[in-house]
Design an enzyme around this catalytic site. Structure first.
Site, short mmCIF file in Angstrom:
data_model
loop_
_atom_site.label_atom_id
_atom_site.label_comp_id
_atom_site.label_asym_id
_atom_site.label_seq_id
_atom_site.Cartn_x
_atom_site.Cartn_y
_atom_site.Cartn_z
N ARG A 241 -5.33 10.30 -12.61
CA ARG A 241 -6.62 9.74 -12.21
C ARG A 241 -7.70 10.51 -12.96
NH1 ARG A 241 -4.27 5.92 -10.82
NH2 ARG A 241 -4.21 4.91 -8.78
N GLU A 270 -14.25 4.61 -14.12
CA GLU A 270 -13.77 3.43 -14.86
C GLU A 270 -14.58 2.20 -14.50
OE1 GLU A 270 -9.54 3.10 -14.28
OE2 GLU A 270 -9.23 5.18 -14.86
N HIS A 288 -6.49 2.40 -19.09
CA HIS A 288 -5.70 2.41 -17.84
C HIS A 288 -4.53 1.41 -17.90
CE1 HIS A 288 -5.95 3.62 -13.32
NE2 HIS A 288 -4.70 3.43 -13.71
C1 DGY Z 1 -1.20 3.37 -10.17
O1 DGY Z 1 -0.16 2.75 -9.87
O2 DGY Z 1 -1.69 4.19 -9.41
C2 DGY Z 1 -1.77 3.09 -11.50
O3 DGY Z 1 -2.87 3.85 -11.81
C3 DGY Z 1 -2.05 1.62 -11.67
O4 DGY Z 1 -1.09 1.27 -12.60
#
Ligand code: DGY
Length: 323
Positions: A241, A270, A288
């Protein structure tokens, strides 16, 4: 019994089929070509809904949950991370929150390794040069970067995805260090991974890959001080993240050459990317796409839908994070 299920973004058919075959009325708020639904869109669609299927782009706070009314029983996030959902507010309202663990580990690990290789070996920079018509000849010193094979990889957060990255690294003859809250004897035996304090890991690794969830303990875990511990030839990869890394500090470190390069799939706000990062050549920027393989997105949609169907049958869904 047929219930109203709000699906925030158009998801793969594999998931929609599961919801429809269970007899539910499925309302998709935005199709693939549209931006994510706004707070206002969620507020107007939610009254009367029994389930809400979200993705990482929807911020589900107490206001949205309150707008839904009493029928709402589950918020099913099509992602392994669920920091976009106020789980405490959901729990207070008796709403189950679910995620999609276990189906995206290998695909996300592929993305992390792709970024690691691309950042080290300057793939983005080389492609930009070639497309600009500025590649004139093979050059003995052109676009050289550090070798990946045989180096040391530090993994911050050795969960399922971190372990999948470590397995790939072992194939490249890399030594594995890891930083995690608890010891991982399985990984230590299988991957010869060594547990390390974060500071030591940053000092001793040629490559650092972040795989920790975002929470108050991990926000800006990697900031100016941590980056200064990494070497001038070191590469940082983040597919977890964005807010785990202080983006402004990272941009400074890359610009000043404190570290060699970075590969990023996630950002603090984002879809905004720090403007300084956009100008730098030594960072590979992906939008992402960690889990974006056809097979994995089908699986994520199916798991998210199965969680909804189970909750609406009155069962505890397989991936409840707050029950
Ligand atoms: C997640 O699964 O947390 C990702 O960031 C989305 O693919």
């Amino acid at each position: 019994m047929s219930e109203k299920v709000i699906v925030a973004r158009e998801i793969p058919d594999a998931g929609l089929r599961i919801l429809r075959e269970a007899g539910h009325e499925v309302i998709t708020l935005s199709d693939a070509s549209q931006p994510p639904p706004s707070h206002g869109d969620l507020f107007s669609a939610l009254p009367g809904a029994a389930a809400l299927l979200t993705t990482v782009t929807e911020k589900i706070d107490a206001g949205v949950l309150g707008a839904a009314g009493r029928r709402l029983r589950i918020v099913s996030n099509m992602a392994v991370g669920y920091d976009n959902i106020d789980v405490e507010a959901a729990t207070q309202r008796g709403i189950t929150v679910t995620n999609t663990p276990g189906v995206l580990d290998e695909t996300t690990a592929d993305t992390a390794f792709m970024l690691l290789l691309a950042a080290a070996r300057r793939l983005g920079e080389g492609e930009r040069l070639l497309r600009a018509g500025e590649w004139h000849a093979w050059g003995p010193k052109q676009l050289v970067g550090p070798d990946v094979w045989g180096k040391t990889l530090g993994i911050v957060g050795l969960g399922r995805i971190g372990e999948a990255v470590a397995r790939r690294a072992r194939g490249f003859g890399m030594k594995i260090l890891y930083h995690a809250r608890s010891e991982k004897p399985g990984a230590e035996a299988e991957l010869q991974a060594e547990r390390s304090e974060l500071e030591d890991l940053l000092r001793d690794s040629d490559f650092v890959s972040i795989h920790t969830p975002l929470n108050e303990g991990t926000r800006h875990l990697i900031g100016a001080r941590e980056l200064s511990l990494m070497g001038e030839s070191a590469v940082l990869v983040n597919t977890s993240r964005g807010p785990v890394v202080d983006e402004a500090a990272l941009a400074d470190a890359l610009a000043e050459g404190t570290i060699f390069a970075a590969g990023l799939d996630v950002y603090e706000e984002e879809p905004k990317v720090h403007p300084k990062l956009m100008e730098l050549d030594n960072v590979v920027l992906a939008p992402h796409i960690g889990s974006a393989s056809i097979e994995t997105r089908d699986k994520m949609a199916s798991v998210a839908a199965e969680n909804v169907v189970a909750a609406l049958r009155g069962e505890t869904p397989p991936n409840a994070v707050n029950s």
